[in-house]
Scaffold this motif. Structure first.
Motif, short mmCIF file in Angstrom:
data_model
loop_
_atom_site.label_atom_id
_atom_site.label_comp_id
_atom_site.label_asym_id
_atom_site.label_seq_id
_atom_site.Cartn_x
_atom_site.Cartn_y
_atom_site.Cartn_z
N LEU A 90 2.12 1.54 -3.67
CA LEU A 90 1.10 2.18 -4.27
C LEU A 90 1.08 4.17 -4.25
O LEU A 90 0.93 4.13 -5.55
CB LEU A 90 0.42 1.57 -4.38
N VAL A 91 0.84 4.05 -2.64
CA VAL A 91 0.80 5.63 -2.59
C VAL A 91 1.96 6.49 -2.68
O VAL A 91 1.73 7.64 -3.83
CB VAL A 91 0.37 5.83 -0.67
N ALA A 92 3.19 6.25 -2.34
CA ALA A 92 4.09 6.83 -3.16
C ALA A 92 4.37 6.95 -4.19
O ALA A 92 4.98 7.55 -5.14
CB ALA A 92 5.65 5.90 -2.25
N PHE A 110 2.81 7.12 -6.52
CA PHE A 110 1.64 7.56 -7.76
C PHE A 110 1.05 8.98 -7.67
O PHE A 110 1.30 9.61 -8.32
CB PHE A 110 -0.57 6.78 -7.19
N VAL A 111 1.67 9.35 -5.77
CA VAL A 111 2.15 11.10 -6.05
C VAL A 111 3.64 10.90 -7.17
O VAL A 111 3.28 12.02 -7.46
CB VAL A 111 2.36 11.36 -4.28
N PRO A 119 1.05 -1.68 -0.13
CA PRO A 119 -0.04 -0.36 0.30
C PRO A 119 1.03 1.36 -0.05
O PRO A 119 0.84 2.09 -0.73
CB PRO A 119 -0.59 0.02 1.34
N ALA A 120 1.76 1.28 0.58
CA ALA A 120 3.10 2.13 1.11
C ALA A 120 3.65 2.75 0.13
O ALA A 120 3.43 3.47 -0.71
CB ALA A 120 3.42 2.53 2.07
#
Lengths: 375, 269
Positions: free
Chosen positions: B7-9, B11-12, B4-5
């Motif tokens: 993926l978020v990183a 994406f940003v 999850p981390a």
């Protein structure tokens, strides 16, 4: 520098502890000899080693090496090297450069230091390992490299702080043999901390027995086993048999009868506890000559058995080899060789001696008790 | 578990970079149809060399100061004496102070009307530390703030093993300076390299300290990008994105160089 090490009245306490870690320790080690500092965990052995090396500053007392007072002398200038339980090989250097470290920091050209290091690598039987990274070594190999690195510093005193305790028994035996070979060829003075009696006996010719920050006894390995100076020393050396009684005319009188004591020692008359090493007691068939006893317990100990014997109400233990059938309840004859006997003060009855002031003190605790009574 | 981390990183960071790249190449215009062009880069071609040079110089100087001060502080902290505890406390207090507050403090301290100039009463002879040609206040602010970060990271690395290796080296005959050179610095190098990379990339990419304490011209890359982005001319935004992409490329270069070094290090493997 001559490798004679003398420790005089060394004491050391750490903040927050009520009792000193080292309490008036005195020790003298001859150059070229190997002395094991033996004792239970927390007895102060490693602290003494660190004080000798200069890594700890003692509260009182002094350390002399070759007669020279080491007070104020930095660890790097004491001519010592230490090998600890963890090899602590520098991870950024390969094997050869680890061994060449002492030469490098002395300013020896790198190539010369490496040639010298290669000789020490051969000495510990690791020729061809020089270019390896230290992470690619097994535990035994890493410890060999640590020993080679220490020896390459040409120390007059080699300090070993439980260097083999993390190794398996087979590897330990190999390291003991290696150490004997290194001693034969280089002959440094060695102070070795261990809590293993067997290791101390194999590696060293002298043992300094520690307990509670004090040296209980410092003598040859043979005397440490055959002539313990106190009950505590006997117990720390694994002695299992203590028979209370009285010494009179060179013999010990107890429930076991009259047992002559070794004539090489002047045994003081009076109450005393007879010590008999369990390894020396012989057990044979009931019809033989000797003390009659009944087996009350049997316990396996690898290649030997521990036999618990009841002889005239006295419980004794003997280690006997396998091979002869023994059973609990069986009547046997036991023989205790005179050379295996010794007598020590019973600290509970020491004050009863009429001639206490004239008696040689056998234990530090006994001396304190006697002095207290005397005054 | 880290998915999850990650993926978020991704994406940003990935989304932001892709948008900037697209905007800098004319593929994401505010007005008009998209067309692939390097016009935004060409428009700033005359300003970029000075901006790149200045940004690299500020980042390099700040990194050097932060690493020297931070490593020295780490050595003091690892000794464990009272001064080490004091340095550790000061370092810990420094970490949460925002850079913009640090920059304002540096201005109040180092400017020609600042506290030090008044204390020394130089009568107008105070050097141009703030807004001067050598960007000293900027480097001082980054060096001060980031040295605390370096000190705490290197302390964490050294604390577990420095003492035992230091003692071992001492008993092998190494004096204090030899131990520093042959043991402590090599053992600290991976942590120092990672810290230096982070400090360098941060100093290269952040604008507020250089904007507050630097001079108006030439502009470091992040200040240049910000000014272009805030420009009244909306067509300058692709140019801002172009400058940001140049900054990002330099940062990736620094990170790649650091990893290339670390891969060669036996301590990293």
């Amino acid at each position: 520098m001559n490798g004679t090490v003398t420790v005089e009245g060394l004491s050391k306490s750490f903040p927050g502890t009520s009792t000193p870690v080292l309490d008036d320790v005195n020790l003298s080690v001859e150059a070229g000899s190997c002395t094991a500092l033996l004792g239970p965990s927390g007895a102060g052995k490693s602290t003494l080693l660190r004080a000798v090396s200069g890594l700890e500053v003692p509260d009182a007392g002094r350390v002399l090496v070759g007669g020279q007072d080491m007070a104020g002398v930095k660890p790097e200038r004491r001519g010592m090297a230490m090998v600890q339980q963890r090899p602590l090989l520098f991870p950024h250097l390969n094997v050869l450069d680890n061994i060449a470290f002492a030469g490098t920091v002395r300013g020896v050209p790198k190539r010369t230091a490496r040639v010298d290091a290669a000789e020490f690598l051969d000495l510990v039987q690791l020729e061809g390992f020089g270019r390896r990274q230290v992470t690619a070594l097994s535990g035994g190999q890493a410890q060999r490299v640590a020993i080679a690195r220490a020896l390459a510093a040409r120390p007059s005193v080699l300090l070993l702080d439980e260097p083999f305790s993390a190794l398996d028994p087979e590897l330990r035996s190999a390291m003991h043999a290696l150490l004997a070979e290194l001693r034969r060829r280089l002959n440094p003075t060695i102070l070795m901390v261990t809590h293993d009696r067997s290791e101390a006996a194999v590696v060293a010719e002298n043992i300094a027995l520690f307990s509670g920050g004090r040296i209980l006894q410092h003598s040859s390995v043979e005397l440490m086993y055959s002539r313990p100076a106190s009950l505590e020393a006997s117990r720390l050396m694994g002695g299992a048999n203590e028979i209370p009684g009285t010494v009179c005319n060179g013999s010990h009188h107890s429930a076991l009868g009259v047992l002559p004591l070794p004539c090489d020692t002047a045994w003081p008359t009076g109450p005393g506890i007879l010590l008999a090493r369990q390894e020396s007691i012989e057990v044979s068939a009931a019809d033989g000559a000797g003390l009659q006893a009944t087996i009350s317990g049997l316990q396996g100990m690898g290649p030997r058995r521990l036999v618990t014997l009841d002889a005239a109400g006295v419980v004794l233990r003997a280690e006997v080899p396998w091979g002869r059938g023994l059973a609990v309840g069986e009547n046997v004859t036991m023989h205790i060789p005179t050379s295996a006997l010794a007598v020590v003060d019973d600290s509970d009855t020491a004050h009863l001696y009429a001639d206490a002031d004239e008696r040689p003190s056998l234990t530090s605790r006994g001396r304190a008790a006697l002095t207290g009574v005397g005054h | 578990m880290a998915a999850p981390a990650v993926l978020v990183a991704t994406f940003v960071v990935g989304g932001g970079m892709a948008t900037s790249l697209a905007q800098s190449l004319g593929l994401f215009p505010l007005v008009g149809p998209p067309s692939l062009t390097v016009a935004a880069y060409a428009a700033q071609a005359s300003e970029l060399p000075a901006g790149i040079g200045l940004s690299l110089a500020i980042a390099a100087a700040s990194t050097l100061v932060a690493c020297l001060v931070g490593f020295t502080a780490a050595l003091v902290i690892v000794q464990g004496r009272w001064c080490g505890k004091l340095v550790a406390a000061l370092g810990t207090l420094t970490i949460p102070v925002p850079h913009i507050i640090g920059a304002a403090s540096m201005s109040l301290l180092l400017a020609d009307s600042g506290l030090l100039a008044r204390l020394f009463n130089t009568g107008g002879g105070w050097p141009e530390l703030v807004g001067g040609p050598w960007w000293i206040a900027v480097v001082a602010e980054y060096g001060w703030k980031e040295s605390a970060f370096v000190a705490l990271v290197v302390t964490g690395t050294l604390a577990t093993r420095a003492v035992s290796y230091d003692e071992t080296a001492a008993l092998l005959g190494a004096g204090r300076l030899r131990r520093l050179r042959h043991v402590l610095i090599p053992l600290s190098m991976p942590a120092l390299a990672v810290c230096a990379t982070i400090v360098f990339v941060y100093s290269l990419g952040s604008y507020e300290v250089a904007w507050l304490l630097g001079r108006a011209y030439p502009e470091p890359l992040p200040v240049m990008a910000l000014q272009l982005f805030n420009s009244a001319t909306l067509t300058a935004r692709p140019e801002a994105a172009a400058v940001a992409m140049v900054t990002t490329t330099l940062s990736f270069g620094a990170v790649a160089a650091a990893f290339a070094y670390l891969r060669r290090s036996t301590l990293w493997r």
